[in-house]
Write a protein that holds these residues in place. Sequence first.
Motif, PDB file in Angstrom:
ATOM      1  N   MET A   1       0.730  -1.071  -0.017  1.00 23.21           N
ATOM      2  CA  MET A   1       0.027  -0.036  -0.025  1.00 23.21           C
ATOM      3  C   MET A   1       1.193   1.274   0.099  1.00 23.21           C
ATOM      4  O   MET A   1       1.897   1.349   0.874  1.00 23.21           O
ATOM      5  N   TYR A   2       0.668   1.963  -0.837  1.00 22.68           N
ATOM      6  CA  TYR A   2       1.425   3.299  -1.053  1.00 22.68           C
ATOM      7  C   TYR A   2       0.698   4.454  -0.856  1.00 22.68           C
ATOM      8  O   TYR A   2      -0.413   4.749  -1.640  1.00 22.68           O
ATOM      9  N   PHE A   3       1.152   5.442   0.079  1.00 24.07           N
ATOM     10  CA  PHE A   3       0.352   6.631   0.070  1.00 24.07           C
ATOM     11  C   PHE A   3       1.314   7.679  -0.389  1.00 24.07           C
ATOM     12  O   PHE A   3       2.300   8.147   0.078  1.00 24.07           O
ATOM     13  N   LEU A   4       0.829   8.800  -1.529  1.00 20.88           N
ATOM     14  CA  LEU A   4       1.129   9.682  -1.838  1.00 20.88           C
ATOM     15  C   LEU A   4       0.495  10.969  -1.311  1.00 20.88           C
ATOM     16  O   LEU A   4      -0.550  11.131  -1.681  1.00 20.88           O
ATOM     17  N   HIS A   5       1.057  12.056  -0.622  1.00 21.83           N
ATOM     18  CA  HIS A   5       0.371  12.850   0.360  1.00 21.83           C
ATOM     19  C   HIS A   5       1.073  14.272   0.304  1.00 21.83           C
ATOM     20  O   HIS A   5       1.893  14.169   0.658  1.00 21.83           O
ATOM     21  N   GLY A   6       0.460  15.178  -0.221  1.00 21.92           N
ATOM     22  CA  GLY A   6       0.873  16.652  -0.171  1.00 21.92           C
ATOM     23  C   GLY A   6       0.568  17.148   1.156  1.00 21.92           C
ATOM     24  O   GLY A   6      -0.419  17.027   1.767  1.00 21.92           O
ATOM     25  N   ARG A   7       1.727  17.755   1.615  1.00 24.54           N
ATOM     26  CA  ARG A   7       1.670  18.242   2.979  1.00 24.54           C
ATOM     27  C   ARG A   7       0.711  19.176   3.239  1.00 24.54           C
ATOM     28  O   ARG A   7       0.230  19.541   4.228  1.00 24.54           O
ATOM     29  N   TYR A   8       0.102  20.069   2.073  1.00 25.65           N
ATOM     30  CA  TYR A   8      -0.817  21.025   2.265  1.00 25.65           C
ATOM     31  C   TYR A   8      -2.064  20.911   1.954  1.00 25.65           C
ATOM     32  O   TYR A   8      -3.064  21.723   1.520  1.00 25.65           O
ATOM     33  N   ASP A   9      -2.419  19.613   1.905  1.00 14.57           N
ATOM     34  CA  ASP A   9      -3.591  18.960   1.415  1.00 14.57           C
ATOM     35  C   ASP A   9      -4.735  19.118   2.598  1.00 14.57           C
ATOM     36  O   ASP A   9      -4.606  18.665   3.668  1.00 14.57           O
TER      37      ASP A   9
ATOM     38  N   CYS B   1      -2.621  16.102   6.395  1.00 14.61           N
ATOM     39  CA  CYS B   1      -1.597  14.924   6.417  1.00 14.61           C
ATOM     40  C   CYS B   1      -1.655  14.220   7.924  1.00 14.61           C
ATOM     41  O   CYS B   1      -1.460  12.840   7.834  1.00 14.61           O
ATOM     42  N   THR B   2      -2.193  14.663   9.013  1.00 17.25           N
ATOM     43  CA  THR B   2      -2.268  13.992  10.143  1.00 17.25           C
ATOM     44  C   THR B   2      -3.241  12.862   9.981  1.00 17.25           C
ATOM     45  O   THR B   2      -2.929  11.887  10.609  1.00 17.25           O
ATOM     46  N   LEU B   3      -4.479  13.238   9.426  1.00 15.02           N
ATOM     47  CA  LEU B   3      -5.367  12.346   9.136  1.00 15.02           C
ATOM     48  C   LEU B   3      -4.918  11.065   8.083  1.00 15.02           C
ATOM     49  O   LEU B   3      -5.154   9.653   8.493  1.00 15.02           O
ATOM     50  N   ALA B   4      -4.391  11.451   7.088  1.00 15.72           N
ATOM     51  CA  ALA B   4      -3.750  10.318   6.063  1.00 15.72           C
ATOM     52  C   ALA B   4      -2.625   9.529   6.835  1.00 15.72           C
ATOM     53  O   ALA B   4      -2.854   8.306   6.804  1.00 15.72           O
ATOM     54  N   LYS B   5      -1.943   9.952   7.873  1.00 16.84           N
ATOM     55  CA  LYS B   5      -0.984   9.292   8.343  1.00 16.84           C
ATOM     56  C   LYS B   5      -1.725   8.402   9.449  1.00 16.84           C
ATOM     57  O   LYS B   5      -1.063   7.286   9.768  1.00 16.84           O
ATOM     58  N   ARG B   6      -2.710   8.866  10.122  1.00 16.40           N
ATOM     59  CA  ARG B   6      -3.376   7.845  10.935  1.00 16.40           C
ATOM     60  C   ARG B   6      -3.901   6.708  10.241  1.00 16.40           C
ATOM     61  O   ARG B   6      -3.853   5.577  10.633  1.00 16.40           O
ATOM     62  N   CYS B   7      -4.536   7.037   9.109  1.00 15.85           N
ATOM     63  CA  CYS B   7      -5.335   5.831   8.320  1.00 15.85           C
ATOM     64  C   CYS B   7      -4.211   5.057   7.888  1.00 15.85           C
ATOM     65  O   CYS B   7      -4.094   3.910   7.840  1.00 15.85           O
ATOM     66  N   PHE B   8      -2.887   5.589   7.603  1.00 19.95           N
ATOM     67  CA  PHE B   8      -1.731   4.486   6.918  1.00 19.95           C
ATOM     68  C   PHE B   8      -1.404   3.842   7.954  1.00 19.95           C
ATOM     69  O   PHE B   8      -0.987   2.503   7.928  1.00 19.95           O
ATOM     70  N   GLU B   9      -1.216   4.387   9.383  1.00 19.17           N
ATOM     71  CA  GLU B   9      -0.812   3.376  10.485  1.00 19.17           C
ATOM     72  C   GLU B   9      -1.976   2.379  10.856  1.00 19.17           C
ATOM     73  O   GLU B   9      -1.507   1.153  11.177  1.00 19.17           O
TER      74      GLU B   9
END
Length: 64
Positions: free
Chosen positions: A1-9, A14-22
């Motif tokens: 699984m690969y997440f490509l995420h912009g810091r300013y999205d 970014c915090t929510l995306a990282k939580r989902c990733f974890e």
Amino acid sequence: MYFLHGRYDYTVSCTLAKRCFEVFQAPEKVFFTFEHSARSPHFEEPERVREAPERILKRREGED
């Protein structure tokens, strides 16, 4: 699984995306953060987006 995420999205922070990733379980997972992008890193940092698959392949080759 690969997440490509912009810091300013701000649509998906970014915090929510990282939580989902974890939370997700996958045999291989990598989170790519694009420091100078928002919602569209493929337009805002195209060179760095092109580097992501190269990094994944190099990482896999190192496992062999």
